[in-house]
Design an enzyme around this catalytic site. Structure first.
Site, short mmCIF file in Angstrom:
data_model
loop_
_atom_site.label_atom_id
_atom_site.label_comp_id
_atom_site.label_asym_id
_atom_site.label_seq_id
_atom_site.Cartn_x
_atom_site.Cartn_y
_atom_site.Cartn_z
CG MET A 30 4.06 17.42 0.18
SD MET A 30 2.79 15.87 -0.13
CE MET A 30 3.45 14.93 -1.44
CG HIS A 31 -1.18 20.48 3.76
ND1 HIS A 31 -1.21 22.01 3.53
CD2 HIS A 31 -1.45 20.11 4.57
CE1 HIS A 31 -1.88 22.44 4.80
NE2 HIS A 31 -1.87 21.32 5.57
CD GLU A 169 -4.42 17.89 -8.48
OE1 GLU A 169 -4.12 18.47 -9.73
OE2 GLU A 169 -4.05 16.95 -8.47
CE1 TYR A 171 -8.59 20.54 -2.08
CE2 TYR A 171 -6.68 20.67 -3.96
CZ TYR A 171 -7.34 20.10 -2.63
OH TYR A 171 -6.61 19.28 -1.79
NE ARG A 180 -17.41 15.22 -10.39
CZ ARG A 180 -18.11 13.87 -10.01
NH1 ARG A 180 -18.39 13.45 -11.40
NH2 ARG A 180 -17.85 13.23 -9.20
NE ARG A 219 -0.84 20.96 -9.97
CZ ARG A 219 -0.80 19.98 -9.09
NH1 ARG A 219 -0.52 20.39 -7.65
NH2 ARG A 219 -0.73 18.73 -9.22
CD GLU A 258 -15.35 14.85 -6.93
OE1 GLU A 258 -14.89 15.56 -6.05
OE2 GLU A 258 -16.62 14.91 -7.44
CB ALA A 315 5.48 17.32 -4.75
NE ARG A 316 4.06 11.35 -5.32
CZ ARG A 316 3.61 10.31 -6.20
NH1 ARG A 316 2.91 9.29 -5.34
NH2 ARG A 316 3.65 10.02 -7.10
CD GLN A 344 3.42 1.82 2.29
OE1 GLN A 344 3.72 1.59 1.25
NE2 GLN A 344 3.52 1.45 3.46
P1 NAP Z 1 -1.35 -7.93 7.31
O1 NAP Z 1 -1.53 -6.84 6.58
O2 NAP Z 1 -1.18 -8.35 8.76
O3 NAP Z 1 -2.77 -9.05 6.84
C1 NAP Z 1 -2.41 -10.53 7.13
C2 NAP Z 1 -3.67 -11.15 6.52
O4 NAP Z 1 -3.73 -12.56 7.21
C3 NAP Z 1 -5.05 -10.38 7.07
O5 NAP Z 1 -6.07 -10.57 5.85
C4 NAP Z 1 -5.75 -11.35 8.15
O6 NAP Z 1 -7.02 -11.37 7.96
C5 NAP Z 1 -4.99 -12.62 7.84
N1 NAP Z 1 -4.66 -13.49 8.87
C6 NAP Z 1 -4.04 -13.25 9.95
N2 NAP Z 1 -3.79 -14.26 10.90
C7 NAP Z 1 -4.36 -15.44 10.11
C8 NAP Z 1 -4.51 -16.52 10.55
N3 NAP Z 1 -4.07 -17.20 11.71
N4 NAP Z 1 -5.39 -17.18 9.82
C9 NAP Z 1 -5.79 -16.97 8.58
N5 NAP Z 1 -5.60 -15.64 8.27
C10 NAP Z 1 -5.02 -14.92 8.99
O7 NAP Z 1 0.10 -8.64 6.92
P2 NAP Z 1 0.59 -8.84 5.50
O8 NAP Z 1 -0.47 -9.05 4.15
O9 NAP Z 1 1.57 -9.92 5.29
O10 NAP Z 1 1.46 -7.32 5.14
C11 NAP Z 1 2.31 -7.30 6.24
C12 NAP Z 1 2.69 -5.73 6.21
O11 NAP Z 1 3.29 -5.17 4.90
C13 NAP Z 1 1.55 -5.01 6.37
O12 NAP Z 1 1.67 -4.18 7.46
C14 NAP Z 1 1.07 -4.38 5.29
O13 NAP Z 1 0.47 -2.96 5.23
C15 NAP Z 1 2.44 -4.16 4.56
N6 NAP Z 1 2.37 -3.99 3.05
C16 NAP Z 1 1.76 -3.06 2.65
C17 NAP Z 1 1.53 -3.18 1.27
C18 NAP Z 1 0.79 -1.69 0.65
O14 NAP Z 1 0.43 -1.99 -0.50
N7 NAP Z 1 0.72 -0.82 1.21
C19 NAP Z 1 1.70 -4.05 0.56
C20 NAP Z 1 2.55 -5.46 1.14
C21 NAP Z 1 2.57 -5.19 2.23
P3 NAP Z 1 -7.97 -12.07 9.10
O15 NAP Z 1 -7.29 -11.95 10.46
O16 NAP Z 1 -9.21 -11.06 9.09
O17 NAP Z 1 -8.08 -13.44 8.43
FE1 SF4 Z 2 5.72 9.68 -0.60
FE2 SF4 Z 2 6.52 7.19 -0.62
FE3 SF4 Z 2 7.62 9.11 -2.15
FE4 SF4 Z 2 8.26 9.03 0.02
S1 SF4 Z 2 8.48 7.38 -1.42
S2 SF4 Z 2 7.73 10.92 -0.90
S3 SF4 Z 2 6.48 8.29 0.94
S4 SF4 Z 2 5.53 8.36 -2.24
#
Ligand code: NAP
Ligand code: SF4
Length: 673
Positions: A30-31, A169, A171, A180, A219, A258, A315-316, A344
Site C-alpha cells: 500500500m503506497h 493492476e 502496471y 490490450r 503479483r 482502469e 493491506a487496508r 476515503q
Molecule cells: P454534501 O455532500 O454537502 O451535499 C449536499 C447536497 O445538497 C449537494 O448536492 C448540494 O448541491 C445540495 N444542497 C446544498 N444546499 C442546498 C440548498 N440550500 N438547497 C438545495 N440543495 C442544496 O452533504 P451530504 O450529502 O449531506 O453529505 C455530508 C457529508 O458526508 C459529506 O462530506 C459527504 O462527503 C459525506 N458522505 C460521504 C459519503 C461517501 O460515500 N463517501 C456518503 C455519505 C456521506 P447543490 O448546492 O448543487 O444543490
Molecule cells: Fe482505507 Fe477506509 Fe480501510 Fe481505513 S477503513 S484502511 S480508510 S478503506
C-alpha cells in the site's frame, strides 16, 4: 497448529524452505506517500514497526520503481542506487527486530506513470492518465530488465527478505502480458509466449542474481477485468512458467486501475475473488496468496481452512488495526478495528498525492506524530455525543488514562454511523460500531445513553468538556416544503414509507446513499452471484479479461437525483469510489441531473427549471438530502467556558463533514488533553 485458537490456519507458520514466516498474514503493498522521500523513512519505519509488532507475518512495502521511466510520480519512490540503501535498512531492521519479514515491492508503473518519461509495451495511452507512453525499444527492454535486477540486488543489500515483482493492476508487466496494451510484432509481443517473455526474463535474472535464499513473490493479474485482457488459460500458463522461472510466492492481483468494475470498495462482497486464487492454487506448487476484501480473521481463516489459498493479503485492514494478528491470536477478535473498505483516507489520499492514512485509525502512517501518550495527570472528561467524533475522543482520552463519561441522547452509540450501516453496500459500518462498543467497555468509559445534556448542566463537574453533538439536516426554504410528500433523509433511512417515483433534492454522499437505499431489494449485503452479474464479471475468466455483459437491472423505483450545480452529480464523491456509486445508480436507471432550479412542491410533484425549461416531476415523494448544519445548542458562549470546552466534528463545522474528519478531530483533541 494450535487447537486452542479459533484461527489455527491463519496463525500457522509457513516454511518456504530457507525461511519461515510466523503466520499466514501478508500485509499487502500500500503506497502511503512516505516512500517518496528518504527523509520520511523514519516515519515509514515506525509505521511498519507497529504492524510487525502487531504480529504480521510478512510485510510488502509500497511500490518502488527500478528506474526513472518506472516512476509513479516525478521523483517518486524508487530504489536505484546504493546511496538509498541505508534508508531502506531502517525499514528492514524495524520489521525484523519485531520478528517479521519484509519484501520490497518493485513496481514499474509503465503507462500509469504520471510524468512525461512513461514507457509501455506499445504506445497506447491509458484512459486514466494524461501521458502517452513511448514504446520501449529492444534496448530499452533489456535495460528495464537490468534495472529490475539492480533493484532486487539493492533490496538484498538493504536486508530485505525478498522482493515482490508487481505484475498486476495494469502496471508495466501487465501491459506486456495483455493484447490490450501489447501490440508489438517483435519477440516481446504477439502470442502469449512472447508477451510473457519480459516478466519471465525478469524473474529468471533476479533469481540468478540474488541466489536461492531470497524470497521472490510475483503479483500476477488473475482477472484483468478490462477488454483485451487475458483468459484463464493464459493466466494458468503464465503462473506455471513463473513457478519454473523461480518464484517462491504467487500473489493474486484482481483488475486493472482502469477497470470499470469495482474490486475493493465496500460494496464488493467480502472475499469476492478468492475462488480465482483457489483455482490457481490447484495448478501450482508454490504458495498462493489470496487478496481483495478480506478484512476479518474469520474470513481469512475460512479461506485458508477451505484450501483457497496458503496466505491472505490484507493491506487496508492492517492500516485500520496494526494489532489485527495479535488480537486474533489472543482471542480478542471483537476488539479489532475493522477496515470498512471506504478508501476515503487511504487510496483516495494516495491517488491525490496526499499521505495515506485510515478513516477509522487516524494514527496510520502518522505513528510518530499522533501519539496517545499516558496522561501525566488524569482528568475528568465529559464527552457529549457518541457519534464518530465523540466515540473517537472518548476512546483516545480513556486510553491515555483519563476518566471519561460519554453522554448520548439516543438509545445507542454511533450517531450517523447508524444511518450509514443501513445503506446497501455499507454494512461494514456495523463493524465500526461493534469496535467502538467493545473499546468503550474495555477502557471503562462511563457510557450514559438516553441522556440529553442541557446547556450549563455539566458546569464545574468536569475538567474538560468535549462537545460532539453533530449536525442536523439543513432545512430548505421552498414553496410547498411542508407538503406531505416531502421527507427528510433521516425519515427515509429510519424506514418511513416511500412511493415508487421519488425525487431527491441534493446529490452529495447522502443523496447517493439514499438513492441506493431506495433501490435495494433487501436488507444486508448483496449476494455474490447477483453482484457479479450486475458488474458483468466472469470469475471463470473464460472470456478475455473475465468480462461478460452485465445483467439488466429491474429497478423497484424510479428516481431522480438532483443538484443545483451545473454538471453531473457525484463529481465530489471519493476519487476511488465515486465512479462505483455513479455507475450503480445509472445501472438502475436513476436520472442524475445538474443545473436544477427548484420552484415548488405540490400535489402534482416537484416543479423545477432546467436549461430555462420549466417542468414537473410527477413524483410520490421528494426527499431532502441537502446537506447539514451544526447543532449549536451546546456551543460555548462565555470566554471562560471556552477554556475547557472543545467543539469537534459536525458540531464545529458541518461543511464537508465526513466520518474521516470527525474521527481524526476526536483523536487529535484527545491526544492533546
Ligand atoms: P454534501 O455532500 O454537502 O451535499 C449536499 C447536497 O445538497 C449537494 O448536492 C448540494 O448541491 C445540495 N444542497 C446544498 N444546499 C442546498 C440548498 N440550500 N438547497 C438545495 N440543495 C442544496 O452533504 P451530504 O450529502 O449531506 O453529505 C455530508 C457529508 O458526508 C459529506 O462530506 C459527504 O462527503 C459525506 N458522505 C460521504 C459519503 C461517501 O460515500 N463517501 C456518503 C455519505 C456521506 P447543490 O448546492 O448543487 O444543490
Ligand atoms: Fe482505507 Fe477506509 Fe480501510 Fe481505513 S477503513 S484502511 S480508510 S478503506
Amino acid at each position: 497448529m494450535s487447537a486452542a485458537t479459533p484461527y489455527p490456519h491463519l496463525l500457522a507458520p509457513l516454511d518456504l524452505g530457507f525461511v519461515r514466516l510466523r503466520n499466514r498474514v501478508v500485509m499487502g503493498s500500500m503506497h502511503t506517500g512516505l516512500e517518496d522521500r528518504l527523509w520520511d523513512f523514519g516515519k515509514l519505519a515506525a509505521y511498519y514497526r507497529e504492524r510487525a509488532r502487531g504480529g504480521v507475518g510478512l510485510i510488502i512495502t509500497g511500490g518502488f520503481a527500478p528506474n526513472r521511466e518506472g516512476w509513479l510520480l516525478p521523483m517518486g519512490s524508487s530504489l536505484t542506487s546504493s546511496l538509498q540503501v541505508p534508508a531502506h535498512r531502517r525499514l528492514t531492521q524495524a520489521v525484523q527486530r519485531e520478528g517479521g519479514r519484509i519484501l520490497l515491492q518493485i513496481l514499474h508503473a509503465g503507462r500509469y506513470g504520471y510524468h512525461p518519461l512513461v514507457v509501455s509495451a506499445s504506445s497506447i495511452k491509458s484512459p486514466i492518465s494524461w501521458f502517452s507512453p513511448r514504446e520501449l525499444s529492444e534496448r530499452g527492454i533489456l535495460r528495464t530488465i537490468a534495472a529490475f535486477v539492480r533493484c532486487a540486488k539493492l533490496a538484498q543489500a538493504a536486508g530485505y527478505d525478498g522482493v515482490e515483482i508487481m505484475g498486476s493492476e495494469g502496471y508495466l508487466l501487465n501491459q506486456f502480458l495483455c493484447p490490450r496494451t501489447n501490440q508489438r510484432e517483435d519477440r516481446w509481443g504477439g502470442d502469449l509466449g512472447n508477451r510473457m517473455r519480459l516478466p519471465l526474463e525478469i524473474v529468471r535474472r533476479i533469481r540468478r542474481a540474488v541466489g536461492e535464499r531470497f524470497i521472490i513473490s510475483y503479483r500476477l493479474s488473475l482477472l484483468d477485468l478490462v477488454e483485451g485482457g487475458n483468459t484463464w488459460e493464459d493466466v494458468r500458463v503464465v503462473a506455471r512458467a513463473l513457478e519454473t522461472a523461480g518464484i517462491d510466492l504467487l500473489n493474486s492481483g484482481i483488475g486493472w486501475h482502469e477497470s470499470r468494475v469495482p474490486t475493493i470498495v465496500t460494496s464488493v462482497p467480502r472475499a469476492a475473488f478468492a475462488e480465482v486464487s483457489a483455482r490457481l492454487r490447484r495448478e501450482l506448487r508454490v504458495p498462493v496468496i489470496a487478496s481483495n476484501r478480506i478484512n476479518t480473521p474469520e474470513v481469512a481463516e475460512q479461506l485458508l481452512a477451505q484450501g483457497h489459498a496458503d496466505m491472505v493479503s490484507m493491506a487496508r485492514p492492517l492500516l485500520a488495526d496494526p494489532q489485527f494478528v495479535q488480537k486474533a491470536a489472543a482471542g480478542r477478535a471483537e476488539s479489532i478495528n475493522t477496515c470498512i473498505a471506504c478508501n476515503q483516507a487511504c487510496l483516495d489520499h494516495a491517488f491525490a498525492n496526499r499521505r495515506a492514512s485510515c478513516l477509522v485509525n487516524p494514527r496510520a502512517a502518522f505513528e510518530t506524530e499522533l501519539r496517545y501518550r499516558k496522561a501525566r495527570i488524569p482528568k475528568r472528561i465529559a464527552v457529549i455525543g457518541a457519534g464518530p467524533a465523540g466515540l473517537s475522543a472518548a476512546c483516545v482520552a480513556a486510553e491515555r488514562g483519563h476518566r471519561v463519561t460519554l453522554f448520548e441522547a439516543a438509545s445507542e452509540i454511533g450517531g450517523q454511523f447508524n444511518l450509514a450501516k443501513r445503506v446497501p453496500g455499507k454494512e461494514e459500518f456495523h463493524e465500526t460500531l461493534r469496535y467502538f462498543a467493545v473499546r468503550l467497555d474495555e477502557l471503562g468509559v462511563d457510557l450514559r445513553l438516553n441522556r440529553r445534556i442541557e446547556r450549563g448542566e455539566l458546569q464545574g463537574q468536569y475538567d474538560e468538556v468535549i462537545v460532539a453533538t453533530g449536525i442536523r439536516p439543513r432545512t430548505l426554504q421552498l414553496p410547498g416544503i411542508g407538503h406531505a410528500k416531502v421527507l427528510g433523509y433521516l425519515d427515509v433511512l429510519r424506514g418511513a414509507p416511500v412511493g415508487e417515483k421519488v425525487a431527491l433534492i441534493g446529490a452529495g454522499g447522502i443523496g447517493f446513499d439514499v438513492a441506493s437505499y431506495l433501490l435495494a431489494e433487501r436488507d444486508g449485503p448483496q449476494p455474490l452471484g447477483e453482484w457479479l452479474g450486475q458488474w458483468g464479471i466472469d470469475l471463470d475468466n473464460s472470456t478475455p479479461g473475465g468480462l461478460i455483459p452485465p445483467t439488466e437491472a429491474q429497478p423497484r423505483r424510479q428516481l431522480w437525483l438532483l443538484q443545483r450545480k451545473a454538471g453531473q452529480p457525484g463529481a465530489g464523491l471519493g476519487r476511488t469510489s465515486g465512479w462505483v456509486h455513479r455507475a450503480h445508480l445509472k445501472h438502475h436507471g436513476v436520472r442524475l441531473l445538474g443545473g436544477v432550479e427548484y420552484l415548488c412542491i405540490d400535489d402534482q410533484g416537484l416543479h423545477l427549471r432546467i436549461d430555462g425549461q420549466q417542468q414537473c416531476l410527477a413524483v410520490d415523494n421528494v426527499v431532502i438530502c441537502a446537506g447539514q448544519e451544526p447543532l449549536l445548542e451546546l456551543q460555548p458562549t462565555q470566554p471562560a467556558e471556552n477554556l475547557r470546552h472543545h467543539v469537534i466534528g459536525g458540531a464545529r463545522m458541518a461543511r464537508e463533514l465526513d466520518a474521516k474528519r470527525a474521527i481524526r478531530e476526536g483523536a487529535e483533541l484527545a491526544a492533546r488533553l
